[in-house]
Each structure stands twice: as C-alpha cells, then as structure tokens.
Design an enzyme around this catalytic site. Structure first.
Site, mmCIF file in Angstrom:
data_model
loop_
_atom_site.group_PDB
_atom_site.id
_atom_site.type_symbol
_atom_site.label_atom_id
_atom_site.label_comp_id
_atom_site.label_asym_id
_atom_site.label_seq_id
_atom_site.Cartn_x
_atom_site.Cartn_y
_atom_site.Cartn_z
ATOM 1 N N GLY A 55 41.640 33.731 32.210
ATOM 2 C CA GLY A 55 40.610 34.118 31.261
ATOM 3 C C GLY A 55 40.899 35.389 30.494
ATOM 4 O O GLY A 55 41.548 36.307 30.985
ATOM 5 N N LEU A 238 33.784 36.219 29.797
ATOM 6 C CA LEU A 238 34.455 35.215 28.985
ATOM 7 C C LEU A 238 35.646 34.587 29.690
ATOM 8 O O LEU A 238 36.459 33.935 29.062
ATOM 9 C CB LEU A 238 34.933 35.861 27.672
ATOM 10 C CG LEU A 238 33.864 36.571 26.850
ATOM 11 C CD1 LEU A 238 34.493 37.259 25.653
ATOM 12 C CD2 LEU A 238 32.793 35.601 26.393
ATOM 13 N N ASP A 239 35.754 34.823 31.001
ATOM 14 C CA ASP A 239 36.983 34.461 31.701
ATOM 15 C C ASP A 239 37.067 32.977 32.056
ATOM 16 O O ASP A 239 37.106 32.587 33.215
ATOM 17 C CB ASP A 239 37.182 35.336 32.936
ATOM 18 C CG ASP A 239 35.894 35.567 33.705
ATOM 19 O OD1 ASP A 239 34.850 35.065 33.270
ATOM 20 O OD2 ASP A 239 35.934 36.264 34.727
ATOM 21 N N THR A 240 37.109 32.154 31.037
ATOM 22 C CA THR A 240 37.448 30.744 31.169
ATOM 23 C C THR A 240 38.859 30.631 31.750
ATOM 24 O O THR A 240 39.697 31.483 31.491
ATOM 25 C CB THR A 240 37.422 30.090 29.773
ATOM 26 O OG1 THR A 240 36.116 30.217 29.221
ATOM 27 C CG2 THR A 240 37.811 28.628 29.836
ATOM 28 N N VAL A 241 39.140 29.586 32.512
ATOM 29 C CA VAL A 241 40.487 29.394 33.051
ATOM 30 C C VAL A 241 41.135 28.190 32.387
ATOM 31 O O VAL A 241 40.451 27.289 31.885
ATOM 32 C CB VAL A 241 40.469 29.200 34.580
ATOM 33 C CG1 VAL A 241 39.826 30.404 35.262
ATOM 34 C CG2 VAL A 241 39.742 27.913 34.976
#
Length: 423
Positions: A55, A238-241
């Site tokens: 992310g 906002l730390d989408t993977v």
C-alpha cells in the site's frame, strides 16, 4: 513532481559473446530487444517473477517492519506456486491471500471499519492471457475477498450459464457473499475479521468525528479540519495491497485488495474492485510488444476517475519504461484535469512489463523472459517486495515519496543457468 531515481546498472550477460558487447547506458541499452524465436517450444525448468506492494500511504516505523515481512512472505508464496507449475493468475492470487491474512494490512483481516463499524472489502484480479477479470465490492464476512474475485474469473472462463446467461464478473454486497458461499468459499464472522489495530483506529477516528461535529461549521474551519484530517489520518488509510506476476510461459496477471478508506460510507466501493482502476494485466499480442501488469493503491476516488491502472499499462508499450511511467503518473494522474479540483492527489502503482527473448543463434541452453519492474507513488511512503523463482529469498523495502524506481531482471528457463542478472 515525480523524481526519477535509477536503480539500474549494466545487465550482466550469461553468454561470453554478450559480455564482450556490454552496453554502457543503464536505462536504454540494458534491455535486449524482443526477438521472435524460430521454434515455439515450451521452456523447461522453473521461472517467473513477482512484485507486491503493501500500500501507498503513511507507515510508522514499527508498521513498516511488519509490512516488509508480509511482502516477503507474499513473494515467497507466489514463487512457491510458480515452482509448482502454477500459472501467473494462480500465483498472484496466492500472494494476495498472504497479504490479506496479515493483521497489519488494510485488506481482508484487519481491514478498516466503515461508519457503521463494519468491514466491507473490495478486490479484483485480471488474467493477462485470457483478459478475464473478476471483482467483488463492499463484501463482508469473507476472510479472503481475492478468492471470490478469482473464482468469479475462473467461472467466467467456463462459458455461459444455463439458458445462455452471461456469468458475472463483478458482484457486490450480500449478493457477492452468497455467491461465494454457494461456490464453496467459507464465510468468516465479521467480528473475527476485525483486529485490535482496526478496532482502536475506528474508536480513535470516531472520537475525531464527534469532536469535529461540535466545532464551528464555518467554511474556513471546515477546510482546516479537512486538511488536518488528511494530514493526520487520510494518507495512512490508503494502504491497499496488490501484486503483479509473470510466469515462465510469459503470462502476466495482476490483483489488488482493500478494506477501503477508514470511516467510509457503507456500500462505498473503491478502485480495488473497478475495471481498469485497481489492476490491469495484458499479455503481449500483435498490437502490443510487451506484456504488462499493474496494481494500484491510494485514494480510490482519484484512481477510479483516472483509470490509472489501464493508463499505466498502455504507457508501458513505449521503449523507455522509466520515462513512460514518469509521464503517465504526471500527466494522467498528478496533473490530470479530471483531478484539478483536488487539494492532494494520492496514489501509487507497481508495474511489471516483460518480453520473451532468445539468443541471436537460438539454442536449447538459453531461453528467457526479460522483466522490468517499476513503482511510483505520491504518498508519504510505499512498501514493496519482489522475488524471482531463482532467488533464494525475497527482498522488501520501504520507499520515500515522489520517486520512480525501476530495475530489469532476467528470468531463465534453464535451471542450470538460472541466475538473476543483477544491475
């Protein structure tokens, strides 16, 4: 502005004749041009490459360490799949499951809670070989949303349903949950998906919102609170993977998974589930010289409106990948007229492009895939990990903002010559 940082040196050649003609430019000459093989033989041995991200956002020192660990584990899991003969789409799904299972990432277990204190996840996956796509949005009660997205993709590849019905590629909410359970994916109680980290963040954010509602609602004060919220919390949520993979046959795949923004409105679906926004994968064809795979992270609304994943993929057909990504991030995202009204444009991408190469005089001792991998982001930090099937262990690093990184490697088909060309 995005800065350009060059990690590249000169590619080491595996062949003596190539060593005598070592190129001098790290960016333009370290890559062999794509060549057509005289024989379309399936390569033997093991190979492949994976690049993952935990992310783009803000990561504390302690959390950054955990992110590095989970990125390495995700890379290893994908490589294990590749070594077992899995295709890129299967390997990228395996990497995402590992990232979702970590309590530190905002995906699957430990995802951000919405305004109602519930977890709703988004995920998508794309197969560059078939160009099929699967996605879920606002999904609750499933531990690994990417498994549902992947099952949607695989079911769609089987063709039409009874009575000629078109199989779905994107499901949301309760319908997505029920479809997953009916296809053998076990449910997981929502209270078990929340962790002490996500619960404490929810309580902290809820107190901030309650305090904000008691404050003056004038324009200036509202704007000040909005900026304070963005600086103190927004970037950190906002730390989408995501992950991108190429297998030994040259097939690429990409996937992305997210719990979404903290305190989002129930039912909100972010870029992780939207076609062309969260991920993109496309094998080389007559129109495209390179196979490309992209996974994004950041503010979903920004990434949806700019369709950043597909834009970056299209840009990778240029000869200079570094410059192409630099321009795509600047022109299609940061300075995009679509986002002109935004105070801050938050996002990040990981990109992989590759082409098959052979010797000038083809032999059975050399056949490989040239892979170039890059990443760029506008947020405070971004954690990435990468590994080839020939590496003994994965590498991971936390990278500073506003930079573009890239590096080519060679993925070889012959185990005896399976050694990464380091730059």
């Amino acid at each position: 502005m995005i800065g350009l940082t060059n990690y590249a040196g000169v590619m080491e050649s595996l062949m003596n004749s190539a060593e005598e003609k070592q190129p001098s430019s790290p960016l333009t000459n370290s890559w062999a041009k794509k060549q057509e093989s005289s024989k379309s033989q399936k390569p033997n041995g093991v190979g492949g490459f994976v690049l993952v991200h935990a992310g783009a956002g803000y990561h504390s020192e302690s959390k950054a360490k955990e992110y590095k660990h989970v990125c390495k584990r995700a890379c290893q899991r994908a490589v294990d799949q590749l070594k077992a003969g899995a295709l890129a789409v299967e390997a990228v799904a395996a990497a995402l499951v590992e990232l979702e299972d970590s309590p530190f990432t905002n995906a699957g277990m430990g995802s951000n809670l919405n305004l109602s204190g519930e977890i709703e996840c988004d995920a998508s996956i794309m197969d560059g070989k078939s160009l099929h796509f699967g996605a879920v949005g606002a999904l609750s009660g499933i531990r690994n949303p990417v498994m549902v997205a992947n099952r949607l993709l695989s079911e769609a590849q089987k063709g039409k349903l009874s009575a000629g019905r078109i199989p779905p590629c994107f499901l949301v909410g309760r319908g997505a949950h029920d479809w997953a359970v009916s296809h053998g994916i076990p449910p997981c109680p929502s209270d078990k998906m929340a962790t002490k980290f996500s619960l404490s963040a929810y309580k902290r954010n809820k107190r901030k919102m309650e305090l904000a509602e008691k404050m003056d609602t004038g324009h200036n004060q509202t704007k000040k609170r909005r900026q304070s919220s963005e600086n103190g919390n927004g970037s950190g949520c906002l730390d989408t993977v995501g992950a991108v993979v190429v297998d030994l046959e040259g097939n690429v795949a990409a996937a992305v998974s997210s719990g979404g923004l903290a305190m989002k409105h129930p039912g909100r679906v972010g870029q992780a589930a939207h076609y062309g926004c969260g991920c993109w994968a496309e094998n080389a064809c007559n129109m495209n010289s390179y196979s490309t795979a992209v996974s994004t992270s950041g503010c979903g609304e920004h990434l949806i409106r700019t369709m950043l994943a597909r834009e970056c993929s299209a840009a990778m057909q240029s000869e200079d990948a570094h410059q192409a990504l630099l321009e795509a991030m600047q022109n299609k995202f940061i300075s995009s007229p679509i986002l002109a009204s935004e105070d801050r444009v938050l996002g990040g991408v990981i990109v992989l492009r590759c082409c098959r190469c052979v010797e000038a005089q083809p032999s059975q001792n050399f056949q490989g895939i040239l892979v170039e991998f890059l990443w760029s982001h506008t947020t405070e930090s971004m954690c990435v990990g990468y590994m080839s099937a020939q590496d003994s262990k994965a590498k991971a690093q936390e990278v500073p903002p506003a930079c573009l990184y890239g590096r080519p490697v060679m993925i070889l088909a012959n185990r005896q010559e399976a050694e990464e060309n380091r730059l």
